[in-house]
Enzyme design. Structure first.
Site, PDB file in Angstrom:
ATOM      1  N   THR A  51       0.828  -1.207   0.000  1.00  0.00           N
ATOM      2  CA  THR A  51       0.000   0.000   0.000  1.00  0.00           C
ATOM      3  C   THR A  51       0.861   1.256   0.000  1.00  0.00           C
ATOM      4  O   THR A  51       0.453   2.299  -0.507  1.00  0.00           O
ATOM      5  CB  THR A  51      -0.944  -0.006   1.211  1.00  0.00           C
ATOM      6  OG1 THR A  51      -1.613  -1.264   1.275  1.00  0.00           O
ATOM      7  CG2 THR A  51      -1.985   1.097   1.117  1.00  0.00           C
ATOM      8  N   ARG A  82      -0.124 -11.751  -5.780  1.00  0.00           N
ATOM      9  CA  ARG A  82       0.767 -10.684  -6.231  1.00  0.00           C
ATOM     10  C   ARG A  82       2.173 -11.173  -6.501  1.00  0.00           C
ATOM     11  O   ARG A  82       2.907 -10.553  -7.266  1.00  0.00           O
ATOM     12  CB  ARG A  82       0.804  -9.545  -5.210  1.00  0.00           C
ATOM     13  CG  ARG A  82      -0.526  -8.831  -5.045  1.00  0.00           C
ATOM     14  CD  ARG A  82      -0.398  -7.560  -4.221  1.00  0.00           C
ATOM     15  NE  ARG A  82       0.118  -6.475  -5.035  1.00  0.00           N
ATOM     16  CZ  ARG A  82      -0.505  -5.306  -5.231  1.00  0.00           C
ATOM     17  NH1 ARG A  82      -1.682  -5.081  -4.679  1.00  0.00           N
ATOM     18  NH2 ARG A  82       0.041  -4.365  -5.961  1.00  0.00           N
ATOM     19  N   LYS A 108       1.409 -12.604   7.835  1.00  0.00           N
ATOM     20  CA  LYS A 108       0.280 -11.885   7.253  1.00  0.00           C
ATOM     21  C   LYS A 108      -0.274 -12.771   6.153  1.00  0.00           C
ATOM     22  O   LYS A 108       0.387 -13.013   5.141  1.00  0.00           O
ATOM     23  CB  LYS A 108       0.732 -10.531   6.690  1.00  0.00           C
ATOM     24  CG  LYS A 108      -0.374  -9.774   5.964  1.00  0.00           C
ATOM     25  CD  LYS A 108       0.149  -8.484   5.337  1.00  0.00           C
ATOM     26  CE  LYS A 108      -0.955  -7.787   4.539  1.00  0.00           C
ATOM     27  NZ  LYS A 108      -0.471  -6.545   3.871  1.00  0.00           N
TER      28      LYS A 108
END
Length: 296
Positions: A47, A140, A164
């Site tokens: 992000t 990703r 995560k």
């Protein structure tokens, strides 16, 4: 002890019109997060557009965040790379600057084997002393840390403490947690799966939504931590349409548009990311208003 419990924001990096980091606005965004109950800040992740920063710029942003937060809440530095030596270098520097932990993504593009992943993360773990959160996001990176590999890493290296999980595969997550028997802390990597992940032992989320709704995201996690899953579920359902709008284009395109809408000067994106399409932006605005956010 866990690095954090609750909602950690995967914080966006504001840029000026000329593409430089807007440190004044970044400081404002950091303060907004702390004032509104964010439990940790994850800097220079996906992000934060770390992929388009130079290594020097990347670490300057990390240091600025660490210094600005000044130990009020944990700061976790994104230091992953598809080059093991680069990941080690960035992680060492983050440790020197005072990061509370690092977030280390699977080596993208290389598509390492499970043995390669074990060797990669083991090398990083041996090079630093602060905790490491693994970041598994196969959509990703083209690379998936299998449950057995994640658990072996956590058992063999005392500073590999968490993961995560952005696999979107709850069956894989459950298998990992059943094998782990408590040796690894779990964080959701998807805002639409906070409650499901926490229901199988997760401690919180590393969140995109928190950029614009930090208090609300914290509340979802806190209800789970309190064992009030009925309320947490309702809060998750309420946030779901906004979360989907925040991922209607690749992250962080929508969240930077959203930050601009709520009054921050998040600025442009760096190529190859481009500005949000008008139709998607209009829908995002509608969902933000529906969720109760003040939109300019």
């Amino acid at each position: 002890m866990a690095i954090f419990k609750g909602a950690g924001v995967a914080i966006a990096t504001p840029f000026k019109a000329n593409g430089e980091v807007n440190y004044d606005e970044f400081a404002r965004l950091i303060e907004f997060q702390i004032e509104n109950g964010t439990d940790a800040i994850i800097v220079c992740g996906t992000t934060g557009e770390a992929a388009t920063m130079s290594e020097r710029e990347h670490m300057d942003v990390v240091k600025f965040c660490i210094d600005k937060v000044a130990k009020r809440i944990p700061v976790i530095a994104g230091t992953g790379s598809n080059c093991t030596e680069t990941a080690i270098q960035l992680s060492k520097e983050a440790e020197e600057y005072g990061a509370d932990a690092v977030l280390s993504v699977t080596p993208y593009y290389n598509k390492a084997t499970q043995g390669g992943l074990y060797a990669h993360f083991s090398a990083i773990a041996k090079a630093i002393n602060i905790p490491i959160i693994l970041y598994n996001v196969p959509s990703r990176t083209g690379c998936n840390i299998l449950p057995e590999t994640a658990v072996k890493l956590a058992r063999d290296h005392k500073n590999i403490v968490g993961i995560k999980d952005a696999t979107g595969n709850i069956s894989q997550t459950i298998k990992m947690m059943s094998l782990a028997e408590g040796c690894i802390d779990l964080y959701s990597g998807d805002d639409d799966q906070i409650v499901p992940i926490m229901s199988v032992g997760g401690l919180g989320v590393i969140s995109v939504l928190s950029n614009i709704a930090p208090r609300q995201t914290h509340e979802i996690c806190q209800k789970c931590l309190d064992g009030d899953y009925a309320t947490a579920r309702e809060l998750q359902f309420k946030a779901y349409p906004l979360v989907k709008a925040l991922f209607s284009e690749v992250n962080p395109i929508p969240v930077k548009a959203a930050l601009n809408m709520v009054g921050f000067e998040a600025g442009p994106l760096r190529l190859p990311l481009t500005e949000m399409e008008d139709a998607n932006k209009a829908h995002l605005r509608e969902e933000m208003i529906r969720y109760g956010l003040e939109v300019k």
